[in-house]
Design an enzyme around this catalytic site. Sequence first.
Site, mmCIF file in Angstrom:
data_model
loop_
_atom_site.group_PDB
_atom_site.id
_atom_site.type_symbol
_atom_site.label_atom_id
_atom_site.label_comp_id
_atom_site.label_asym_id
_atom_site.label_seq_id
_atom_site.Cartn_x
_atom_site.Cartn_y
_atom_site.Cartn_z
ATOM 1 N N ASP A 11 0.816 -1.223 0.000
ATOM 2 C CA ASP A 11 0.000 0.000 0.000
ATOM 3 C C ASP A 11 0.851 1.276 0.000
ATOM 4 O O ASP A 11 2.022 1.257 0.391
ATOM 5 C CB ASP A 11 -0.867 0.051 1.268
ATOM 6 C CG ASP A 11 -1.969 -0.999 1.261
ATOM 7 O OD1 ASP A 11 -1.941 -1.888 0.401
ATOM 8 O OD2 ASP A 11 -2.850 -0.905 2.133
ATOM 9 N N ASP A 12 0.207 2.348 -0.383
ATOM 10 C CA ASP A 12 0.695 3.734 -0.205
ATOM 11 C C ASP A 12 1.766 4.172 -1.205
ATOM 12 O O ASP A 12 2.232 5.294 -1.137
ATOM 13 C CB ASP A 12 1.231 3.977 1.213
ATOM 14 C CG ASP A 12 0.162 3.865 2.276
ATOM 15 O OD1 ASP A 12 -0.991 3.542 1.910
ATOM 16 O OD2 ASP A 12 0.458 4.093 3.452
ATOM 17 N N HIS A 18 -6.130 2.984 -3.925
ATOM 18 C CA HIS A 18 -6.048 3.228 -2.472
ATOM 19 C C HIS A 18 -6.391 4.699 -2.171
ATOM 20 O O HIS A 18 -5.904 5.247 -1.200
ATOM 21 C CB HIS A 18 -4.635 2.873 -2.001
ATOM 22 C CG HIS A 18 -4.468 2.728 -0.514
ATOM 23 N ND1 HIS A 18 -5.361 2.070 0.283
ATOM 24 C CD2 HIS A 18 -3.490 3.163 0.327
ATOM 25 C CE1 HIS A 18 -4.944 2.101 1.542
ATOM 26 N NE2 HIS A 18 -3.815 2.773 1.599
ATOM 27 N N HIS A 54 3.774 -2.146 3.089
ATOM 28 C CA HIS A 54 3.774 -0.800 2.479
ATOM 29 C C HIS A 54 5.036 -0.612 1.653
ATOM 30 O O HIS A 54 6.134 -0.775 2.193
ATOM 31 C CB HIS A 54 3.694 0.268 3.580
ATOM 32 C CG HIS A 54 2.395 0.214 4.338
ATOM 33 N ND1 HIS A 54 2.187 -0.676 5.373
ATOM 34 C CD2 HIS A 54 1.245 0.903 4.182
ATOM 35 C CE1 HIS A 54 0.956 -0.514 5.822
ATOM 36 N NE2 HIS A 54 0.351 0.435 5.124
ATOM 37 N N HIS A 88 -5.410 9.448 0.627
ATOM 38 C CA HIS A 88 -5.409 8.652 1.841
ATOM 39 C C HIS A 88 -6.274 9.196 2.976
ATOM 40 O O HIS A 88 -5.870 9.185 4.156
ATOM 41 C CB HIS A 88 -3.960 8.497 2.336
ATOM 42 C CG HIS A 88 -3.723 7.211 3.064
ATOM 43 N ND1 HIS A 88 -3.892 7.078 4.418
ATOM 44 C CD2 HIS A 88 -3.351 5.988 2.629
ATOM 45 C CE1 HIS A 88 -3.614 5.846 4.768
ATOM 46 N NE2 HIS A 88 -3.283 5.160 3.705
#
Length: 505
Positions: A332-333, A383, A474, A387
């Site tokens: 993620d991210d 995603h 991540h 955020h």
Amino acid sequence: MTRTHRKRRSTWIDITFSTIIIALTVATIYLISLNGKNTAASPPKTQAAKPTPVVIDTIDSSYPGIKIITETSNDTYSPFAIQYPQSLHSTFNDAISTYITYTKKSYLTAMEKNRELASKYKGELNISFETLSHHSGNYSFVIVNSNSIVGANGATEIRSFHLNPVTEKIISIEDVFKWDQKRLETISTLVRDHLYNDSTLKDHLYPEELHLNTEPVWENYSNFALTDDSIIFYFDEYELAAGAIGPPIVAIPLGAINDLLADEFKIQVQESDSSLDENIEVEKPDDGTTPDVNAPPSNEEQIRDIDQNSGGTPLHDGTGETIVKKVALTFDDGPDPKVTTQILDTLQKYNAKATFFMLGSRVEYYPDIAKNVKDAGHELGNHTWNHPDLTKADSEKIGNEINRTSTIIETVTGTKATAFRPPYGAVNQKVSSQTGLPVVLWDVDTLDWKHRNANRLLMKVKEETKDGSIILMHDIHQSTADGLDAVLAYLQSEGYIFVTVSELD
Ligand code: ZN
């Protein structure tokens, strides 16, 4: 008489001048010879004085008015990769720059000393940061400094800096609790409770150091970050606990200490308390807040249920023996130029496919990296753009966050995102009905954002992975990229095959 006197005087002047000239000449010759000796006698030193060029890069961040400065050196002996924020405000910039300059200089000086001791082992200095925002307008910049100097164990230290880019206000921990010693004492007690109840810290704590470094003294709490949900306190590696577990982090939900907070930091009252409970207590791995110890245990069970229902079923042969086990690795991210690239290389080594839940804002900054992920055959996930916790957003914002991200992923890679993961795992009916994509959570949380420790990545995976697991990592933390090889080697040796989240179904 006078004449003689004059004559004697001028002789004195002559002598004085001559002496000075001779002294200066001797000194100059001496200095020149010294210099010559140095260059002639120690060629390695001349090489050392010509360091590998430092590349400095500046890009905009997704936070208005905040740029990201990157300084990298690929020196074979003392390389570094440093990333820090820069604002439009000089007081903030000076504070950051002082810290960065000092850290870099200490590292290079220590490495140089080691070189003199004829040590050939290379060092490492990685400084990265995360930005956490709070509804007061405050940004917390959490700078993570991991370094390893020859002859000493690597260490990670975390420093926080704060800025409200609109008001230019720079807060300290004293401001958050109104300079009130009583309130700080309550915080101290809460932090100690959290530390003693944290199962990952158990068996690793140093009770005396812990007590000393969590005493109600402002300085002990000076490294902190504020989000809309929590206040997070950072402690250095070895400060409270054994180095193996990385720097201890404690997050206290703002809801639990609302009365202690100065007005501007108080939690905003939500219209619907029940939906708040359901949604914000989900583990929040991405923005540095630890899962709340008071969180209802049902969350994890819920996620496990989802997992089991959605294809965790192992394939069996006629004898009922498991013939193939599947695991879905998720990142993620990102994307991130350095970390994602390293992760792609490692995945390729094991011929493993994974799923990357990307932030639209980062795809915009690093389109080539996003394209590389797609070209390597991995699944692309959405995603959101920035955020946010979507359960707190209205329909229009939810739509923007998701659609804008899907659009840029498709524009940049030529492929559509095929799964959606809500930030913080925070999802409700309103959010899931708007995505148009399967919502994918996880059952194995590596907590890589928290421990920043390559070894602990494997520990977590070993403890929790089972057939059909979805592992959360991540691709913005160097430690994750560094620890991935061991994770893949382990899972492969256990008979797992690596699939994307869609293939898991
Ligand atoms: Zn995230």
